[in-house]
Design a protein around this motif. Structure first.
Motif, mmCIF file in Angstrom:
data_model
loop_
_atom_site.group_PDB
_atom_site.id
_atom_site.type_symbol
_atom_site.label_atom_id
_atom_site.label_comp_id
_atom_site.label_asym_id
_atom_site.label_seq_id
_atom_site.Cartn_x
_atom_site.Cartn_y
_atom_site.Cartn_z
ATOM 1 N N THR A 1 0.724 -1.101 -0.246
ATOM 2 C CA THR A 1 0.093 0.281 -0.180
ATOM 3 C C THR A 1 0.893 1.242 0.159
ATOM 4 O OG1 THR A 1 0.067 -0.202 2.322
ATOM 5 C CG2 THR A 1 -1.685 -1.049 1.475
ATOM 6 N N LEU B 1 -5.072 5.327 7.153
ATOM 7 C CA LEU B 1 -6.386 5.161 6.823
ATOM 8 C C LEU B 1 -6.340 3.076 7.206
ATOM 9 C CD1 LEU B 1 -9.107 5.621 4.572
ATOM 10 C CD2 LEU B 1 -7.521 4.375 2.784
ATOM 11 N N LEU B 2 -4.811 2.951 7.417
ATOM 12 C CA LEU B 2 -4.963 1.526 7.181
ATOM 13 C C LEU B 2 -4.040 1.088 8.822
ATOM 14 C CD1 LEU B 2 -3.216 1.226 4.000
ATOM 15 C CD2 LEU B 2 -5.842 -0.070 4.417
ATOM 16 N N GLU C 1 -6.498 -0.255 11.576
ATOM 17 C CA GLU C 1 -7.221 -2.091 11.497
ATOM 18 C C GLU C 1 -6.173 -2.468 11.330
ATOM 19 O OE1 GLU C 1 -9.472 -5.022 8.547
ATOM 20 O OE2 GLU C 1 -8.239 -2.817 7.512
ATOM 21 N N LEU D 1 -7.339 0.576 0.290
ATOM 22 C CA LEU D 1 -8.366 -0.443 1.392
ATOM 23 C C LEU D 1 -8.204 -1.995 1.626
ATOM 24 C CD1 LEU D 1 -10.748 2.013 3.162
ATOM 25 C CD2 LEU D 1 -9.254 0.977 4.481
ATOM 26 N N SER E 1 -6.914 -5.618 3.102
ATOM 27 C CA SER E 1 -7.763 -6.750 3.716
ATOM 28 C C SER E 1 -7.360 -8.050 3.445
ATOM 29 C CB SER E 1 -9.545 -5.621 3.445
ATOM 30 O OG SER E 1 -9.862 -6.888 4.321
ATOM 31 N N LEU F 1 -15.148 -6.179 2.106
ATOM 32 C CA LEU F 1 -15.624 -5.151 2.803
ATOM 33 C C LEU F 1 -16.376 -4.659 2.228
ATOM 34 C CD1 LEU F 1 -11.622 -3.270 2.942
ATOM 35 C CD2 LEU F 1 -12.518 -4.547 4.829
ATOM 36 N N MET G 1 -15.855 0.329 4.247
ATOM 37 C CA MET G 1 -14.870 1.132 3.350
ATOM 38 C C MET G 1 -15.949 3.045 3.518
ATOM 39 S SD MET G 1 -14.240 -0.720 0.129
ATOM 40 C CE MET G 1 -15.880 -1.690 0.398
ATOM 41 N N ARG H 1 -14.301 5.019 6.500
ATOM 42 C CA ARG H 1 -12.589 5.264 6.598
ATOM 43 C C ARG H 1 -12.442 6.162 5.879
ATOM 44 N NH1 ARG H 1 -13.183 0.631 9.088
ATOM 45 N NH2 ARG H 1 -11.842 0.172 10.710
#
Lengths: 212, 279, 212
Positions: A74, A81-82, A85, C22, C26, C30, C35, C38
């Motif tokens: 990423t 953003l991540l 998580e 994202l 993941s 999702l 989403m 976020r």
């Protein structure tokens, strides 16, 4: 390769798709050799990878080079953003951090040399923790009295810290220029450079069979 | 509380540090080691490490150790070794240079210590820079749902035409041979004949034509010759053993056989011809 | 939504990047709600996802909808790349080779007939292996008690053994000439002239529907 130019744009697009799929599917970086094996034999994987890399340059996912291998990751600026998580990685103690840096910049390096550089005797736990992270490994044995084990960094280390090679360690050139990568005081004439090359150095022996 | 080897717990929060910390007691509890302590002290001089006064630094360190001892803190050997060495260095720095060419000069020793301090500081900076990089799993992320790049193993069988043909030829030939051997069973073996004879002789007490006995058991005429030959041989064997008696009137006359009537007395040497010539 | 149109192309590009990252990182598909949570509040996630989906449509990686959720998946037509087949050559057992030869010469032939010709009873595995090679096939059923399956060879058989037709398999005299058969084999040893015609013979019924 000459035959690349003779390939139709459609073929090239298909080869790019294949690389995309391979790299995308894998969480681990892939070597060019691995990818070349799965693509038609006349394909110039290197040039395709560079094309793919620039195609993804501004995207949310980038193609990066890690330890002579390639991986999708990423984009760095999207970590915010991540991060929610992500599991917060355990923090290394100061001693472990310092030791990791010494191993990275001075590899291959023995425990005694690490202690010499840090100026403190080291608890066994520190190296164990670093070995457990998968970032350092036992490389071999120094050809010197006591045959001490030499340590070096791994591909996972490069992957974790986003380095293409140990040559890309931050500030490496500067440290080298200042002679601060010398293990012995005063400095030797030869300026050592860290190396995580799988090949053992002249003064290293392989590990014993059961240590690997 | 003690100044000692770094703690076993290599994971843990970094202690809050500040060069301006008024009390160095905090650092006594740290895991830095004597060189680390020297580095901390050097930072309080607020000068470039290349320009540091090793003499002043040594005095600072020795004062620190003395203070720790006054407070009866346990001090690890590493720190005391450093203290002894610094005391030696200090005395050398204060005395005029000796003439011993073997021994490094005080200036060289001080420079070596300064080098080690700079190197340690460089490693600390390097560690910090490393940790500030975009790290996998914290700042950048790998594929969350990796798809397996497995290789599916498939067996491909191999055989060539020659193998195929020779396999065919060999088995056809083998079954041929088997059929021939079935025909060979039409030849009565001595053993077979003997079994037949033994069983049949038991059925009748009186003289019976060997031919008659056999005919009942011979389905096919082509087996007659082998049956007679084998049975005759077998009968001679059984006569010799004293189990049956044989009789024949003339040459080529029918051969008669019966179970031996009178048990033989002991081991007669002429026991192999008892049936012969008994009308 | 109306506010989408008011967004600058740069904002839209950034939102697409965020979705990309994202979805890539993941571990599970999702939901749009996840989403949307976020992304900035004014973003029409649905329209962005459709844009992303069409951007990836012809690529090695596609954005797919899975049970009301979204996920990147490698393109279906490239699955051969991800799990390439490694061919392991294996020799046929003696029994399998002999059985194959009998099928080739005597087809259509039933299992009982193969056993009769070979003079030995046969394990089930042998015919299974031969069916797996693709060199023999079930042709039909013999119109006789028990309706046994008849076996014959396939085109793959001819292909593998370099034969134009099964009629090219050598006959008695040729086998003798090649030294494969003894000169002294009984005169009544019959070697049939094989035929693998796809047409069923007079004494064959077609296989049942579910056997084909």
């Amino acid at each position: 390769m000459n035959n690349v130019t003779s390939l139709s744009p459609e073929d090239r697009r298909q080869h790019l798709r294949m690389l995309e799929a391979l790299l995308f599917a894998s969480a681990e970086p892939l070597s060019e050799a691995f990818m070349a094996e799965r693509l038609p034999s006349d394909v110039d994987v290197g040039s395709l990878l560079r094309e793919l890399q620039s195609a993804y340059a501004g995207r949310g996912v980038n193609l990066v080079r890690v330890a002579e291998k390639w991986a999708f990751r990423t984009a760095e600026d999207l970590s915010f953003l991540l991060a929610p998580e992500a599991v917060e990685p355990r923090r290394l103690s100061r001693a472990a951090l310092e030791t990791l840096a010494v191993v990275a910049y001075h590899q291959p390096v023995t425990r005694a040399e690490i202690e010499e550089i840090r100026g403190v005797s080291m608890s066994k736990g520190v190296l164990d923790v670093l070995l457990e992270t998968g970032w350092i490994r036992m490389r071999g044995r120094r050809r010197s009295p006591g045959r001490p084990v030499t340590y070096g960094t791994t591909e996972a280390f490069l992957d974790h810290f986003g380095l293409e090679a140990v040559g890309d360690l931050p500030g490496l050139e500067e440290l080298k220029g200042a002679g601060l990568l010398d293990i012995n005081v005063p400095a030797d004439l030869a300026i050592p450079v860290p190396s995580d090359s799988a090949d053992l150095r002249g003064d290293e022996d392989p590990l014993d069979e059961d240590e690997r | 509380m003690g100044v000692g080897e770094e703690e076993d717990a290599a994971w843990g929060a970094e202690p809050e540090r500040s060069a301006a910390d008024p009390t160095l007691l905090v650092d006594v509890d740290g895991f830095e080691g004597p060189l680390g302590l020297l580095l901390e002290l050097a930072r309080t001089q607020k000068v470039d490490l290349t320009k540091i006064s090793i003499l002043a630094l040594s005095e600072q360190y020795l004062r620190f150790i003395e203070e720790a001892r006054r407070l009866r803190l346990e001090i690890a050997a590493d720190y005391l070794v450093m203290a002894a060495w610094l005391a030696y260095l200090k005395s050398k720095l204060l005395l005029p240079a000796g003439d011993d060419p073997e021994e490094p000069s005080a200036e060289e020793m001080a420079a070596a210590l300064a080098f080690r301090l700079r190197r340690l500081e460089a490693m600390r900076d390097a560690a910090a820079r490393l940790m500030n990089r975009d790290r996998l799993g914290r700042d950048v992320f790998a594929r969350g749902m990796p798809e397996a790049l497995d290789t599916v193993r498939r067996t491909e069988y191999e055989a060539d035409l020659y193998e195929l043909l020779s396999a065919y030829a060999i088995q056809r030939q083998r079954t041929c041979v088997r059929r021939v051997s079935v025909r060979q069973r039409d030849v009565w073996s001595l053993e077979e004949a003997r079994q037949v004879l033994a069983r049949l002789v038991g059925m009748a007490d009186d003289w019976t034509s060997l031919q008659e006995y056999l005919v009942a058991y011979l389905a096919r005429p082509e087996e007659r010759a082998t049956a007679i030959a084998s049975t005759f041989s077998a009968s001679l064997e059984m006569v010799r053993e004293g189990k049956v008696e044989l009789r024949q009137a003339d040459a080529f006359a029918p051969l008669y056989v019966r179970r031996r009537q009178t048990p033989r007395q002991g081991d007669e040497p002429g026991a192999d011809t008892p049936g012969k010539g008994k009308p």
